[in-house]
Design a protein around this motif. Structure first.
Motif, mmCIF file in Angstrom:
data_model
loop_
_atom_site.group_PDB
_atom_site.id
_atom_site.type_symbol
_atom_site.label_atom_id
_atom_site.label_comp_id
_atom_site.label_asym_id
_atom_site.label_seq_id
_atom_site.Cartn_x
_atom_site.Cartn_y
_atom_site.Cartn_z
ATOM 1 N N SER A 198 0.740 -1.193 -0.036
ATOM 2 C CA SER A 198 -0.050 -0.184 -0.048
ATOM 3 C C SER A 198 0.940 1.170 -0.064
ATOM 4 C CB SER A 198 -0.884 -0.132 1.259
ATOM 5 O OG SER A 198 -0.193 -0.195 2.464
ATOM 6 N N GLY A 199 1.975 1.200 -0.139
ATOM 7 C CA GLY A 199 3.085 2.125 -0.191
ATOM 8 C C GLY A 199 3.464 2.638 1.435
ATOM 9 N N GLU A 200 3.244 2.218 2.253
ATOM 10 C CA GLU A 200 3.568 2.632 3.642
ATOM 11 C C GLU A 200 4.982 2.294 3.651
ATOM 12 O OE1 GLU A 200 1.970 3.888 5.847
ATOM 13 O OE2 GLU A 200 -0.308 3.485 5.578
ATOM 14 N N MET A 201 5.872 3.028 4.432
ATOM 15 C CA MET A 201 7.032 2.855 4.947
ATOM 16 C C MET A 201 7.066 2.051 6.418
ATOM 17 S SD MET A 201 10.061 5.518 5.479
ATOM 18 C CE MET A 201 11.825 4.976 6.040
ATOM 19 N N VAL A 202 7.667 0.589 6.033
ATOM 20 C CA VAL A 202 7.650 -0.214 7.196
ATOM 21 C C VAL A 202 9.016 -0.244 8.196
ATOM 22 C CG1 VAL A 202 7.140 -2.651 8.119
ATOM 23 C CG2 VAL A 202 5.795 -1.646 6.145
ATOM 24 N N ASN A 203 9.044 0.627 9.305
ATOM 25 C CA ASN A 203 10.321 0.524 9.935
ATOM 26 C C ASN A 203 10.406 -0.625 10.921
ATOM 27 O OD1 ASN A 203 11.440 3.089 9.144
ATOM 28 N ND2 ASN A 203 9.609 3.944 9.872
ATOM 29 N N VAL A 204 11.361 -1.570 10.871
ATOM 30 C CA VAL A 204 11.564 -2.642 11.667
ATOM 31 C C VAL A 204 12.785 -2.684 12.583
ATOM 32 C CG1 VAL A 204 11.776 -4.998 11.562
ATOM 33 C CG2 VAL A 204 10.421 -3.935 10.110
ATOM 34 N N ASN A 205 12.755 -3.075 13.673
ATOM 35 C CA ASN A 205 13.759 -3.160 14.479
ATOM 36 C C ASN A 205 13.944 -4.670 14.882
ATOM 37 O OD1 ASN A 205 15.518 -2.941 17.032
ATOM 38 N ND2 ASN A 205 15.492 -1.118 16.555
ATOM 39 N N LEU A 206 15.199 -5.240 14.693
ATOM 40 C CA LEU A 206 15.528 -6.634 15.032
ATOM 41 C C LEU A 206 16.353 -6.471 16.500
ATOM 42 C CD1 LEU A 206 16.640 -8.233 11.874
ATOM 43 C CD2 LEU A 206 14.718 -9.085 13.280
ATOM 44 N N ASP A 207 15.936 -7.312 17.362
ATOM 45 C CA ASP A 207 16.449 -6.847 18.721
ATOM 46 C C ASP A 207 17.144 -8.340 19.376
ATOM 47 O OD1 ASP A 207 17.458 -6.290 21.346
ATOM 48 O OD2 ASP A 207 15.507 -5.108 21.759
ATOM 49 N N TRP A 208 18.291 -8.490 19.375
ATOM 50 C CA TRP A 208 19.065 -9.628 19.962
ATOM 51 C C TRP A 208 19.557 -9.504 21.678
ATOM 52 C CZ3 TRP A 208 20.207 -7.672 15.029
ATOM 53 C CH2 TRP A 208 19.848 -8.648 13.899
ATOM 54 N N ARG A 209 19.221 -8.320 22.007
ATOM 55 C CA ARG A 209 19.715 -7.986 23.454
ATOM 56 C C ARG A 209 19.244 -9.050 24.491
ATOM 57 N NH1 ARG A 209 18.447 -1.676 23.535
ATOM 58 N NH2 ARG A 209 16.630 -2.524 22.617
ATOM 59 N N GLU A 210 18.263 -9.504 24.647
ATOM 60 C CA GLU A 210 17.586 -10.443 25.329
ATOM 61 C C GLU A 210 17.812 -12.023 24.903
ATOM 62 O OE1 GLU A 210 17.157 -9.438 28.233
ATOM 63 O OE2 GLU A 210 17.903 -7.462 27.814
ATOM 64 N N ALA A 211 18.512 -12.300 23.711
ATOM 65 C CA ALA A 211 18.411 -13.309 23.430
ATOM 66 C C ALA A 211 19.246 -14.437 23.948
ATOM 67 C CB ALA A 211 18.948 -13.623 21.729
ATOM 68 N N VAL A 212 20.117 -14.001 24.848
ATOM 69 C CA VAL A 212 21.090 -14.535 25.886
ATOM 70 C C VAL A 212 20.629 -14.200 27.169
ATOM 71 C CG1 VAL A 212 23.397 -15.591 26.577
ATOM 72 C CG2 VAL A 212 22.756 -15.123 23.914
ATOM 73 N N PRO A 213 20.285 -14.843 28.061
ATOM 74 C CA PRO A 213 19.926 -14.300 29.417
ATOM 75 C C PRO A 213 21.304 -14.138 30.114
ATOM 76 C CG PRO A 213 19.913 -16.907 29.483
ATOM 77 C CD PRO A 213 19.813 -16.373 28.040
ATOM 78 N N HIS A 214 21.476 -13.333 31.209
ATOM 79 C CA HIS A 214 22.574 -13.010 31.707
ATOM 80 C C HIS A 214 22.187 -12.943 33.446
ATOM 81 C CE1 HIS A 214 20.471 -9.248 31.439
ATOM 82 N NE2 HIS A 214 20.770 -9.508 30.156
ATOM 83 N N GLY A 239 25.985 -12.414 27.281
ATOM 84 C CA GLY A 239 25.610 -13.212 28.405
ATOM 85 C C GLY A 239 26.082 -12.674 29.706
ATOM 86 N N PHE A 240 26.671 -11.385 29.582
ATOM 87 C CA PHE A 240 27.122 -10.671 30.999
ATOM 88 C C PHE A 240 25.934 -9.648 31.120
ATOM 89 C CE2 PHE A 240 31.417 -12.105 29.602
ATOM 90 C CZ PHE A 240 32.007 -12.754 30.628
ATOM 91 N N GLN A 241 25.965 -9.337 32.371
ATOM 92 C CA GLN A 241 24.958 -8.165 32.796
ATOM 93 C C GLN A 241 25.700 -6.973 32.232
ATOM 94 O OE1 GLN A 241 24.027 -8.346 37.018
ATOM 95 N NE2 GLN A 241 23.211 -10.478 36.873
ATOM 96 N N GLU A 242 24.802 -5.984 32.113
ATOM 97 C CA GLU A 242 25.099 -4.735 31.494
ATOM 98 C C GLU A 242 26.314 -4.147 32.399
ATOM 99 O OE1 GLU A 242 23.524 -0.476 29.592
ATOM 100 O OE2 GLU A 242 22.337 -2.172 30.448
#
Length: 632
Positions: free
Chosen positions: A173-189, A403-406
């Motif tokens: 439909s002509g919309e600009m689709v903004n996407v954010n891929l987030d891996w920050r929580e892919a590994v628990p810490h 896997g380390f805490q920030e």
């Protein structure tokens, strides 16, 4: 799973019809590792969705990536190269990266991602074509795995069918689709230490996948040891084994592939039961490597496991028929590990009973908590989450650091490169000249260390770099005597090294032996029968011999005879006498000849003067004659 139905790109073992591939007492449970995908606009699609991380490429563990979703007009399944359709996803300077949306079907997941990467995509989203739970995208499993898989560097993820339809509609439909891929929580810490495990294997004859694993082990060794020595991580190696069904325990196939009466099995490395190495050879070496880790852990140096497995790969490959206990013992010895303790740990492979170490390994294969069952090799688990993506040093370091805490991550996680000197401890397990500590075969590199015989003072050392290095070529005798035997006694020195460019060591005259480790004195009196004359007496000395004569006799070595000292002295006196007499006679004769010559010369001059008064000589002018004057 691959789009065409083939399995996970990491190598999976099969024992054919004889060995059950399921885990004992449990149904296999595969856990799909996910990351968050957040759409920030338009409002019609805005929200957070799950996506399944692909098993190839490099997921940005610990980070995130923003971009714009793009759906191509042609080649929507991505099975062909996009440039054939004149399509490019290359982002212009200052614009957001392109996240290419493709449809599932007709070709491998990995091929879709590779084609999109070549066209300039920064990430790929694959929309499922059926309503089902998310699965893990994988690369082709069959032999001849395409080489492009190793070159995939962008992340990818599988999304559900309904979400894919919503994205296509918004883009259409002509919309600009903004996407954010987030891996920050892919590994628990959960705490300030990362715990990770690698399910691996000592087999090096399973083709491309084994080669990829061995390359990773070599590359990752340096970072792994730095993290472990600093106490930042706790690493544990694991090995998969299968059991042989009871009905086939006595079969030829199970006997060749299993130890402990069918309890612990591995497939035949060459897939040929009649030749080469057997599966039980692999199981035994896997067990040895587990014991190396246990022994190293007891000495508070668990990182030595990395030294052993990488050295074993180099020194004991199946291709060179060195995959055996003798070669393994050589590696253990070079690393200072107690061979007897390792053997005690391994136990008896022929015993009809459980091996406690391998039993633990089989129990550990069963998934716990958020981790699924381990049935494929290699498998990396970080903080009890299975790693997805390319088994590559940089990508794995990112996953571990995630896997380390920030703000608790070690400094190595904040640097772009990790450097370590592998030669500082135990000389890296390489050869070293014990008599000159500055000569070593250990060479530190960014990826770890190599054992390579050195070039010292223009003299090249040759050998395997692990147990032996010997000087060769001109000048070799000046360095540690060229690796040859040498000794000194009673003021005498002998060497088996000849500095003539010869690479062999040869015992000098008077000695016998290999010239390298030993040269023994030869008893010339017995072996060479020296001093054979009747009056001779032989005495052996170190490196030579002495001959003497009985009584008043003198030994003549050149002729091997004894002569009288008195006779020798008399002959010597008469010789001197005759030399003097002859000398005097020659002097007298010379004087007489000179006297005659001078006398004759004098008489000739006198005669000529007298005769000149009576007649002119040819050589004189006429003299006036006073006697012709007339008198009155």
């Amino acid at each position: 799973m691959a789009d065409s139905g083939s399995g996970f790109w990491f190598h999976s073992f099969f024992l054919g019809i004889l060995v059950a591939s399921s885990l004992p007492g449990a149904m296999c449970r595969f856990v799909v590792e996910k990351n968050s995908l957040r759409v920030t606009s338009p409002d019609s699609v805005k929200g957070t969705y799950d996506s399944a991380i692909g098993n190839f490429g490099i997921p940005q563990y610990g980070g995130s990536m923003a971009g714009v979703a793009v759906y191509p007009k042609d080649n929507r399944k991505g099975c062909q190269e996009f440039d054939k359709f004149g399509i490019s996803f290359q982002s212009k300077p200052g614009s957001l990266p392109s996240f290419v949306l493709v449809d599932r079907g007709d070709c491998f997941f990995a091929l879709k991602v590779w084609n999109a990467q070549k066209a300039g995509a920064s990430a790929v989203l694959v929309a499922d074509d059926t309503d089902e739970a998310l699965i893990t995208m994988d690369s082709p499993e069959e032999e001849g795995t395409p080489s492009y898989i190793e070159n995939i560097t962008i992340p990818s993820a599988l999304i559900e069918k309904e979400f894919g339809e919503r994205l296509r509609k918004a883009i259409g439909s002509g919309e600009m689709v903004n996407v954010n891929l987030d891996w920050r929580e892919a590994v628990p810490h959960p705490d300030d230490r990362v715990e990770y495990e690698l399910w691996t294997n000592s087999n090096d004859e399973c083709g491309v996948k084994c080669d990829m694993l061995l390359e990773f082990m070599k590359d990752f060794k340096g970072p792994a040891q730095i993290l472990e020595k600093g106490g930042y991580t706790q690493f544990t190696p694991h090995y998969i084994t299968w059991y042989c069904p009871q009905a086939f325990v006595l079969s030829k196939q199970c006997k060749s592939q299993c130890i402990n009466h069918g309890r612990y099995c591995a497939p035949d490395p060459e897939q040929d039961f009649s030749s080469g190495y057997d599966g039980k050879d692999v199981v035994i070496e896997n067990l040895r490597q587990l014991c190396v880790f246990r022994l190293a852990n007891e000495t508070s140096k668990p990182w030595i496991w990395w030294d052993y497995v990488t050295d074993f790969q180099i020194r004991c490959p199946m291709k060179e028929k060195k995959y055996n206990k003798e070669c393994a013992d050589g590696v253990l010895k070079s690393l200072g590990l107690d061979i007897k303790k390792i053997e005690k740990c391994m136990g008896d492979p022929n015993a009809d009973s459980d091996n406690p170490i391998l039993k633990e390994e089989q129990d550990a294969q069963i998934g716990k908590g958020s981790r699924g069952d381990v049935t494929i090799l290699p498998t990396l688990v970080v903080n009890n989450r299975q790693y997805r993506g390319k088994l590559e040093k940089g990508a794995v370091v990112k996953a571990i650091c995630a896997g380390f805490q920030e703000a608790t991550e070690p400094a190595v996680c904040l640097s772009s490169e990790i450097e370590t000197n592998e030669c500082l401890e135990n000389n890296g397990g390489c050869w070293q000249d014990k008599t000159a500590n500055n000569i070593t075969a250990c060479k530190d590199t960014f990826r770890g260390r190599v054992c390579e015989c050195p070039l010292v003072g223009g003299v090249q050392f040759k050998g395997d770099g692990y147990t032996t290095c010997e000087a060769s070529g001109p000048g070799r005798c000046q360095i540690n005597n060229g690796g040859c035997w040498q000794d000194s006694r009673d003021g005498r020195s002998y060497s088996a090294c000849l500095d003539v460019g010869n690479t062999t060591c040869k015992c000098p005259p008077g000695f016998k032996g290999d010239g390298v480790k030993s040269c023994e004195d030869i008893d010339e009196c017995e072996e060479k029968k020296a001093c054979q004359c009747p009056e001779c007496s032989c005495k052996d000395t170190w490196g030579s011999y002495e001959c003497t004569c009985s009584g008043d006799l003198l030994y003549m070595k050149d002729h091997d005879i004894c002569i009288s000292k008195t006779g020798a002295e008399t002959r010597s006196s008469w010789t001197a006498f005759w030399v003097i007499v002859i000398g005097l006679a020659m002097a007298a004769a010379g004087g007489y000849l000179i006297y005659k010559y001078r006398l004759r010369s004098y008489m000739d001059s006198e005669i000529r003067a007298i005769m000149a008064q009576y007649m002119p000589l040819d050589s004189q002018s006429e003299v006036p004659n006073h006697f012709n004057e007339q008198h009155p």
